[in-house]
Design a protein around this motif. Sequence first.
Motif, short mmCIF file in Angstrom:
data_model
loop_
_atom_site.label_atom_id
_atom_site.label_comp_id
_atom_site.label_asym_id
_atom_site.label_seq_id
_atom_site.Cartn_x
_atom_site.Cartn_y
_atom_site.Cartn_z
N HIS A 231 18.54 -28.77 -28.48
CA HIS A 231 18.90 -27.94 -27.33
C HIS A 231 17.93 -28.17 -26.18
CE1 HIS A 231 21.85 -25.87 -29.72
NE2 HIS A 231 20.94 -25.48 -30.60
N GLU A 232 18.45 -28.11 -24.96
CA GLU A 232 17.64 -28.31 -23.75
C GLU A 232 17.43 -27.03 -22.96
OE1 GLU A 232 18.62 -32.84 -22.40
OE2 GLU A 232 20.20 -31.36 -22.03
N ILE A 233 18.37 -26.10 -23.07
CA ILE A 233 18.32 -24.88 -22.27
C ILE A 233 18.64 -23.68 -23.16
CG2 ILE A 233 19.28 -23.64 -20.28
CD1 ILE A 233 20.11 -26.34 -19.11
N GLU B 233 33.17 -31.08 -8.22
CA GLU B 233 31.95 -30.28 -8.34
C GLU B 233 32.19 -28.97 -9.08
OE1 GLU B 233 29.29 -30.84 -4.50
OE2 GLU B 233 31.39 -30.59 -3.91
N MET B 234 33.40 -28.74 -9.56
CA MET B 234 33.77 -27.47 -10.16
C MET B 234 33.60 -27.43 -11.67
SD MET B 234 34.96 -25.35 -7.75
CE MET B 234 35.84 -25.29 -6.18
N ASN B 235 32.90 -28.39 -12.25
CA ASN B 235 32.66 -28.41 -13.69
C ASN B 235 31.28 -27.86 -14.00
OD1 ASN B 235 35.16 -29.68 -14.43
ND2 ASN B 235 34.34 -31.59 -13.62
N TYR B 236 31.22 -26.85 -14.86
CA TYR B 236 29.94 -26.21 -15.17
C TYR B 236 29.76 -26.07 -16.68
CZ TYR B 236 29.83 -25.10 -10.22
OH TYR B 236 29.83 -25.20 -8.85
N SER B 237 28.52 -26.15 -17.09
CA SER B 237 28.19 -25.94 -18.51
C SER B 237 28.30 -24.46 -18.86
CB SER B 237 26.77 -26.44 -18.80
OG SER B 237 26.58 -27.75 -18.34
N LEU C 114 24.52 -24.91 -14.41
CA LEU C 114 24.69 -23.50 -14.74
C LEU C 114 24.94 -22.72 -13.46
CD1 LEU C 114 23.00 -24.84 -17.07
CD2 LEU C 114 21.99 -22.60 -17.45
N LEU C 115 26.03 -21.97 -13.41
CA LEU C 115 26.44 -21.25 -12.21
C LEU C 115 26.22 -19.74 -12.40
CD1 LEU C 115 27.90 -21.09 -9.44
CD2 LEU C 115 30.07 -21.14 -10.70
N PHE C 116 25.45 -19.15 -11.49
CA PHE C 116 25.16 -17.72 -11.56
C PHE C 116 25.63 -17.08 -10.24
CE2 PHE C 116 22.24 -19.90 -14.34
CZ PHE C 116 22.29 -19.15 -15.51
N LEU C 117 26.66 -16.24 -10.33
CA LEU C 117 27.38 -15.79 -9.14
C LEU C 117 27.01 -14.39 -8.65
CD1 LEU C 117 30.87 -17.32 -9.98
CD2 LEU C 117 29.43 -17.89 -8.02
N ALA C 118 25.94 -13.81 -9.20
CA ALA C 118 25.47 -12.50 -8.73
C ALA C 118 26.65 -11.53 -8.61
CB ALA C 118 24.72 -12.66 -7.41
N ASP C 119 26.79 -10.86 -7.44
CA ASP C 119 27.91 -9.94 -7.23
C ASP C 119 28.85 -10.46 -6.15
OD1 ASP C 119 27.00 -8.26 -9.17
OD2 ASP C 119 26.56 -6.57 -7.87
N ASN C 120 28.88 -11.77 -5.97
CA ASN C 120 29.66 -12.39 -4.92
C ASN C 120 31.16 -12.41 -5.21
OD1 ASN C 120 28.71 -13.63 -2.38
ND2 ASN C 120 27.05 -14.36 -3.67
N ILE D 238 21.83 -23.93 -11.27
CA ILE D 238 20.66 -24.58 -11.88
C ILE D 238 21.12 -25.89 -12.51
CG2 ILE D 238 18.86 -24.39 -13.65
CD1 ILE D 238 19.01 -21.35 -13.33
N TYR D 239 20.44 -26.97 -12.15
CA TYR D 239 20.76 -28.30 -12.65
C TYR D 239 19.65 -28.77 -13.59
CZ TYR D 239 23.75 -28.46 -8.46
OH TYR D 239 24.67 -28.19 -7.47
N TYR D 240 20.04 -29.33 -14.70
CA TYR D 240 19.07 -30.00 -15.57
C TYR D 240 19.80 -31.08 -16.35
CZ TYR D 240 15.42 -31.06 -18.88
OH TYR D 240 14.47 -31.73 -19.62
N GLY D 241 19.42 -32.33 -16.11
CA GLY D 241 20.11 -33.45 -16.76
C GLY D 241 21.58 -33.44 -16.35
N ASN D 242 22.46 -33.46 -17.33
CA ASN D 242 23.89 -33.42 -17.05
C ASN D 242 24.47 -32.00 -17.13
OD1 ASN D 242 23.75 -33.02 -19.77
ND2 ASN D 242 25.29 -34.53 -20.33
#
Length: 400
Positions: A5-7, A304-308, A285-291, A278-282
């Motif tokens: 594991h990386e994250i 660009e819409m692919n997220y882990s 991670l998308l964190f959308l707060a209260d948006n 947050i980007y790390y390697g491939n």
Amino acid sequence: MTKKHEIEIELLPANEGDCLLITIINEDIHILIDGGTANTYRTYLRERLIQLRNDGKAIDLLVVTHIDNDHIGGIIELLKENGSNENPHIIEIRNIWHNSYRHLQFDKKDALGKKEKNILNNIISNGEANLNRKLNNSEPISALQGTTLAGLIYKGNYYWNEQFEGKAILNNQINYRFGEKCCVSVLKPKKFDLEKLEKKWKNYLKSSKFSFAFSNDVLFDDAFEYYCRFLRKDATGCNEKISYNNRKIEEMNIKDISKIITNSDSSITNRSSISIVIYYGNKKLLFLADNIASEALEDLSQEEMNYSLVKLPHHGSASNIDDCFIKNVETGIYLVSTNSEKYNHPDLETLAKIACKKTDYVKKIYFNYKVEKVVKFEQKIDKINNIEFIYLKKGQKIYL
């Protein structure tokens, strides 16, 4: 051989709020996003941060997404106890990203007059009274003792928005590096989001005194923070009134629930909250707060819409998540942070939209509380929907 594991992601119990700790394992990078309520800090976060400190670790980046009790309450408690940046009592905090009054980019060259000072002090006093009522404090607190987030950051001499040269955190299409391979970029707010917040604040003050004089006095930071913290909220937890569908949807089938249309969250403070990638390697991670989810991603291409992993905005509120977002964003992991007790989040419309999305992979939704209505909803989902609900226990982490 098992892949290393990386994250790791910790979705801490935060009542109705957010508190996430992200660790980039190989680089020893720790990113804390929000602190939940004051109780979150006392019950969970404090213990975890002391553990990190005892292991020789630090918080490389603290992101306080916006001024709302369920996001900043725990951070205020942390900074009150932590003391100064030079001599931290709980843990070293190397960078703080947070937008306060001082980051609203309008002219503040006027001198603070007596009438303005009285108005600001009244806002602060009313805020303190509200806070004391919420916390049932026997001993009244005072902003003069450094109980506002802005005051504590300023007093503690922390590195505040340093990567943005002390100005507002906003979408500038720059990736900021932490460590060798970890980068963080900001999707929201954009300049016009902060301009709307600025206008709302200025109009509020000018309703008390038409020719209100704006300056850089720290009183403005304290008053602005209390103003944002105690904006009146409706039943969905939004700062401004929005219409909401109150039909009993529990008895409907999943497809019909997924098609229910709700109005968008109109809260200016929510729309100006800090959403990051947050980007790390491939991994992304998308964190959308209260948006508003779709607004945060509106300038991105489909590639660009692919997220882990995606942390859903506003605790899974249907007013912040629409069909377009669910359709265009590809991810196998969603996070929902709420105990559902205050605003009845997450909305079943959101869960139904995810469940009804056809994928050739299993969609996993992680919750930091086992919410009764979610458990009941899960029982209605047929296996063909390719979805799994996971209720995290204390100390349980998500690994990527």
